[in-house]
Design a protein around this motif. Structure first.
Motif, PDB file in Angstrom:
ATOM      1  N   VAL A  29      18.684  62.414 112.339  1.00 37.30           N
ATOM      2  CA  VAL A  29      20.158  63.475 112.907  1.00 37.30           C
ATOM      3  C   VAL A  29      19.987  64.830 113.248  1.00 37.30           C
ATOM      4  N   LYS A  31      22.789  67.107 114.390  1.00 38.69           N
ATOM      5  CA  LYS A  31      23.989  68.015 113.401  1.00 38.69           C
ATOM      6  C   LYS A  31      23.325  69.032 113.479  1.00 38.69           C
ATOM      7  N   ILE A  76      27.741  59.841 113.430  1.00 40.65           N
ATOM      8  CA  ILE A  76      27.961  59.266 111.678  1.00 40.65           C
ATOM      9  C   ILE A  76      29.059  59.839 110.712  1.00 40.65           C
ATOM     10  N   ILE A 159      27.511  57.128 102.645  1.00 39.81           N
ATOM     11  CA  ILE A 159      27.125  58.329 101.688  1.00 39.81           C
ATOM     12  C   ILE A 159      27.527  58.417  99.992  1.00 39.81           C
ATOM     13  N   MET A 189      20.228  58.825 103.140  1.00 38.43           N
ATOM     14  CA  MET A 189      18.739  60.082 103.878  1.00 38.43           C
ATOM     15  C   MET A 189      18.130  60.900 103.982  1.00 38.43           C
ATOM     16  N   ARG A 205      19.052  57.203 108.093  1.00 42.91           N
ATOM     17  CA  ARG A 205      19.983  58.748 108.661  1.00 42.91           C
ATOM     18  C   ARG A 205      19.723  59.661 108.260  1.00 42.91           C
ATOM     19  N   GLY A 207      18.064  63.773 108.338  1.00 41.67           N
ATOM     20  CA  GLY A 207      18.190  65.388 109.495  1.00 41.67           C
ATOM     21  C   GLY A 207      17.593  65.583 108.704  1.00 41.67           C
TER      22      GLY A 207
HETATM   23  C1  LIG Z   1      24.052  65.522 107.410  1.00 44.73           C
HETATM   24  C2  LIG Z   1      23.772  63.512 107.311  1.00 44.73           C
HETATM   25  C3  LIG Z   1      22.938  62.723 107.382  1.00 44.73           C
HETATM   26  C4  LIG Z   1      21.521  63.616 106.874  1.00 44.73           C
HETATM   27  O1  LIG Z   1      21.008  64.113 105.794  1.00 44.73           O
HETATM   28  P1  LIG Z   1      19.881  64.974 105.218  1.00 44.73           P
HETATM   29  O2  LIG Z   1      19.962  64.768 103.900  1.00 44.73           O
HETATM   30  O3  LIG Z   1      19.998  66.005 106.413  1.00 44.73           O
HETATM   31  O4  LIG Z   1      18.397  63.428 106.412  1.00 44.73           O
HETATM   32  C5  LIG Z   1      22.716  61.534 106.673  1.00 44.73           C
HETATM   33  N1  LIG Z   1      24.565  61.006 106.939  1.00 44.73           N
HETATM   34  C6  LIG Z   1      25.227  61.996 107.164  1.00 44.73           C
HETATM   35  C7  LIG Z   1      26.746  61.325 107.526  1.00 44.73           C
HETATM   36  C8  LIG Z   1      25.567  63.068 107.240  1.00 44.73           C
HETATM   37  O5  LIG Z   1      26.721  64.058 107.501  1.00 44.73           O
END
Ligand SMILES: *Cc1c(COP(=O)(O)O)cnc(C)c1O
Length: 217
Positions: A29, A31, A76, A159, A189, A205, A207
């Motif tokens: 991820v 972003k 996402i 989420i 995540m 996902r 990040g």
């Molecule tokens: C930002 C985001 C992530 C990643 O989050 P991290 O905690 O940085 O791994 C995963 N899913 C969604 C929907 C997000 O917006």
């Protein structure tokens, strides 16, 4: 954590649970991350990335698409119907289908273009008022409505609320998917991807664990 460290952790949980690591897709991820951090991960050979805003993705991915083959982008974050055309042009998978109007729009675009991104239905497992996604009690009906539109529906996404035990939400999502005959589970995540894999995640996902903390400056 390095990309290889994360891949090793994915493999370890998969093995412990009798799953194949090939059945788990790591979505990096990107972003808000600066381009040089994204480029570093591209240089390591990773090709699967997630963005949560269409406009931000539009700003940087066309250049990377010229430089790197085989990219697959996952949306996402929430998708407004008026950005659906741009979204289907950029993303191979959309994880945030949560209302009939958007489903209809995506189906119309698929018809027109002769191809469609894969889709996941987002479920608001924590029933949080500020969060997107359809409610757990409405998901079965929504899934059958989407099936009627002939979109490539792969599974469900959630989420979990930040202050709750994520495993309860992952288990709930898995249960709803199973009773609807869906095999894809987009969940997990940076802080909980191993738990998610243990509970059946097919798409995680991740990040900040890959790129470092996001600087919203
Ligand atoms: C930002 C985001 C992530 C990643 O989050 P991290 O905690 O940085 O791994 C995963 N899913 C969604 C929907 C997000 O917006």
């Amino acid at each position: 954590m390095s990309l290889s460290e994360i891949n090793a952790r994915i493999a370890a949980v998969a093995q412990a649970k009798g799953r194949k690591s090939d059945d788990i897709t790591l979505i990096a991820v990107s972003k808000v991350q600066p381009a040089e951090r994204v480029q570093a991960v591209l240089e390591q050979g990773h090709r699967i990335f997630g963005e949560n805003r269409v406009q931000e993705a539009q700003g940087r991915w066309p250049d990377f698409q010229i430089q790197y083959d085989g990219l697959h982008l996952h949306l996402i974050g929430p998708l407004q119907t008026n950005k659906a055309r741009t979204a289907v042009e950029m993303f191979g998978t959309i994880h945030t289908l949560d209302r009939p109007k958007l489903g209809k729009r995506l189906a119309d675009l698929a018809q027109e273009r002769g191809e469609s991104p894969d889709v996941f239905v987002q479920v608001n497992t924590g029933e949080e008022p500020q969060k997107a996604g359809c409610l757990p009690s409405e998901t079965d009906a929504f899934v059958s409505e989407i099936r009627g539109l002939d979109l490539p529906l792969k599974g469900l996404m959630c989420i979990p609320p930040v202050d709750e035990e994520p495993s309860l939400h992952f288990a709930l999502l898995a249960k709803i998917a199973e009773r609807n005959g869906l095999t894809g589970l987009s969940m997990g995540m940076s802080s909980d991807f191993e738990t998610a894999i243990a509970l059946g995640a097919t798409h995680i996902r991740v990040g900040s664990a890959i790129f470092g903390a996001r600087d919203y400056g």
